[in-house]
Design an enzyme around this catalytic site. Structure first.
Site, short mmCIF file in Angstrom:
data_model
loop_
_atom_site.label_atom_id
_atom_site.label_comp_id
_atom_site.label_asym_id
_atom_site.label_seq_id
_atom_site.Cartn_x
_atom_site.Cartn_y
_atom_site.Cartn_z
N LYS A 1 -4.45 -6.79 3.41
CA LYS A 1 -4.46 -5.63 2.50
C LYS A 1 -5.89 -5.30 2.07
CE LYS A 1 -3.11 -2.30 -0.21
NZ LYS A 1 -3.91 -2.20 -1.37
N GLU B 1 -9.97 1.91 4.28
CA GLU B 1 -9.71 3.10 3.43
C GLU B 1 -11.03 3.65 2.88
OE1 GLU B 1 -6.49 2.52 0.44
OE2 GLU B 1 -7.98 3.06 -1.06
N SER C 1 0.82 -1.21 0.00
CA SER C 1 0.00 0.00 0.00
C SER C 1 0.85 1.25 0.00
CB SER C 1 -0.91 0.03 1.23
OG SER C 1 -1.65 1.25 1.23
N HIS D 1 -7.48 -3.51 4.82
CA HIS D 1 -6.91 -2.15 4.78
C HIS D 1 -7.71 -1.29 3.80
CE1 HIS D 1 -4.51 0.79 2.54
NE2 HIS D 1 -3.83 1.03 3.65
N ASN D 2 -7.97 -1.83 2.64
CA ASN D 2 -8.71 -1.06 1.64
C ASN D 2 -10.15 -0.82 2.07
OD1 ASN D 2 -6.33 -1.33 0.19
ND2 ASN D 2 -7.38 -1.61 -1.77
C1 6PG Z 1 -3.25 1.43 -1.55
C2 6PG Z 1 -4.60 1.54 -2.22
C3 6PG Z 1 -4.62 0.91 -3.58
C4 6PG Z 1 -5.98 0.90 -4.25
C5 6PG Z 1 -6.58 2.23 -4.47
C6 6PG Z 1 -7.82 2.22 -5.35
O1 6PG Z 1 -3.27 0.89 -0.44
O2 6PG Z 1 -2.25 1.87 -2.09
O3 6PG Z 1 -5.54 0.88 -1.44
O4 6PG Z 1 -4.18 -0.40 -3.43
O5 6PG Z 1 -5.81 0.33 -5.48
O6 6PG Z 1 -6.86 2.84 -3.28
O7 6PG Z 1 -8.89 1.54 -4.80
P1 6PG Z 1 -10.35 1.71 -5.41
O8 6PG Z 1 -10.18 1.92 -6.89
O9 6PG Z 1 -11.07 0.44 -5.14
O10 6PG Z 1 -10.93 2.90 -4.75
#
Ligand code: 6PG
Length: 481
Positions: A182, A189, A128, A185-186
């Site tokens: 991960k 996010e 990430s 984590h997303n």
């Molecule tokens: C990271 C992000 C990355 C992810 C984007 C887009 O940890 O660097 O999570 O891996 O690809 O955030 O995610 P979405 O397109 O699903 O919003």
């Protein structure tokens, strides 16, 4: 000279990872399906360290020292299987393939099993931090065999972000554990971003402040307990003017949020495991709602707001209320995410250390935040903590935010401002702390229409009421369910 590590797939993430290794003094083998990208890397960054470029996969593999360590950085999906297959045919027992893309963890579990049978290590690793992180220090979440981590781990730790000198990379657990963590984590996010978006919307509609003024508020928040990468870049995005129209950029960006799927996977898995990650789910559905154009058009044309005009009497006090609501909701979202990691770790036998996950998320990744230190500390106090929200530190946080949180959610509801993540987080908070839940009535109804039975508060065993007859109760003991 042989390479310590190889990277195949030199789109921006792979390219930056390769440069990061080279900048740390590691000899890096590089390969891409079309050589043009490899050449471009050499032309633009070849002087940053030692790269060994190859045109063919076979040559690439031949340049690596044993056990060979190859990072695949390609778009997640069937393409990954093709690259793995080509590589696996060229590697020898004990070599290590690292999939550093956002693969879905069941695919990683399958691939690890297949490759283990062929004597190869397969490491599904979350990475990430986006492009910038890949180059300057990402947060890295590698799964797979412990044995593979012995030789691979030090290299990954070396290029990862550091917080207080501690690498944001650690061994996560067997097979799919790294990609799973991960994925969560997303999910977090998504929740974080939805909460930030709701906070912005509330302040804008509640106080009439401009995006630039709200940017200043976020900048200030970023110097306090909410300090985090996402709050920091929110200030940047809100302060940005559009070159074409002169308006705030946020006012000309189409309001339909997209996703590549990791949030959806998080929610799907939570449903499988029965873990209520309501904040993450609402954030994911909020993106879906925003993209539902025909539904939004029909609703906009037909549905009244049923609200009165909104006046926030004291804008400063309101902004502070929103800040507290954001903080409390954020704690809920993280608590839910860590709950999901615990449940998955149990279900799939991974033994994931949640405190260590919070530690490697302190730097490098998209959700990096000051308060992750507090999460690590909470799990240090109690490794088996059943609910992050119930840790002393977070009890204090939420207690201080609670009144403001309720005011904000109630005000939003009364004024027709959608706050799915704020509201669902508060509902979760009240649900999980309740002495009694109306789930008792649901059990009664299930027993009524389907003889699905219920348990009692005052006796062991399973019971059924003869609803259609004399309504006497029988002890069923494991019968009908
Ligand atoms: C990271 C992000 C990355 C992810 C984007 C887009 O940890 O660097 O999570 O891996 O690809 O955030 O995610 P979405 O397109 O699903 O919003």
């Amino acid at each position: 000279q042989r390479a310590e590590i190889g990277v195949t797939g030199l789109a921006v993430m792979g390219r930056n990872l390769a440069r990061n290794f080279a900048r740390h003094g590691h000899v890096v083998a590089i390969h891409n399906r079309t050589y043009a990208k490899t050449q471009a890397l050499l032309d633009e960054a070849g002087d940053e360290g030692t790269f060994i470029a190859s045109e063919s996969m076979a040559d690439f593999v031949a340049t690596l020292e044993r056990p060979r360590k190859v990072i695949i950085m390609v778009k997640a999906g069937p393409g990954t299987d093709a690259v793995i297959e080509e590589l696996a045919g060229l590697l020898e027992e004990g070599d290590i393939i690292v999939d550093a893309g956002n693969a879905h963890f069941p695919d990683t579990v399958r691939r690890e099993k297949e490759l283990a049978e062929r004597g190869l290590h397969f490491v599904g690793s979350g990475v990430s931090g986006g492009e910038e992180g890949a180059l300057n220090g990402p947060s890295i979440m590698p799964g797979g065999s412990r044995e593979s981590y012995e030789s691979l781990g030090p290299l990954l730790e070396d290029i990862s972000a550091k917080v207080d000198g501690v690498p944001c990379c650690t061994y996560v657990g067997p097979d799919g554990a790294g990609h799973f963590v991960k994925m969560v984590h997303n999910g977090i996010e998504y929740a974080d971003m939805q909460l930030i978006a709701e906070a912005y919307d509330l302040i804008r509609r509640g106080t009439g402040k401009s995006p630039a003024e709200i940017a200043a508020i976020f900048r200030e928040w970023n110097s306090g307990e909410l300090e985090s990468f996402l709050i920091e870049i929110t200030a940047e995005v809100l302060a940005q003017d559009d070159a074409r129209t002169g308006k705030a950029l946020v006012d000309v960006i189409l309001d339909q949020a997209e996703q590549k799927g990791t949030g959806r996977w998080t929610v799907q898995n939570a449903l499988d495991l029965g873990v209520p990650i309501t904040g993450i789910a609402e954030a994911t559905f909020a993106r879906a709602l925003s993209g539902g154009v025909p539904q939004r058009e029909a609703a906009r044309a037909a549905l009244p707001a049923g609200t009165v005009e909104w006046h926030v009497d004291d804008p400063d006090a309101f902004v502070e209320d929103v800040r507290r609501a954001l903080y409390a909701s954020k704690v809920v979202a993280y608590s839910q995410g860590f709950d999901q990691i615990a449940a998955a770790s149990q279900e799939y036998g991974w033994g994931v250390d949640r405190g260590a996950m919070a530690r490697i998320w302190r730097g490098g990744c998209i959700i990096r935040a000051r308060f992750l230190n507090r999460i690590t500390e909470a799990y240090e106090r109690d490794e088996q903590l059943p609910l992050l929200l119930a840790d002393d530190f977070f009890v204090d946080v939420v207690s201080q935010c609670l009144e403001a949180w309720r005011r904000v959610v109630a005000g939003a509801a009364q004024n027709g401002i959608p706050t799915p993540a704020f509201s669902s987080s508060l509902a979760y908070y009240d649900g999980v702390r309740a002495d009694r839940l109306p789930a008792a009535l649901i059990q009664g109804l299930r027993d009524f229409f389907g003889a699905h039975t219920y348990r009692r508060t005052d006796a062991d065993g399973t019971f059924h009421t003869e609803w259609g007859a004399d309504r006497s109760e029988t002890a069923v003991d494991g019968g009908f369910t």
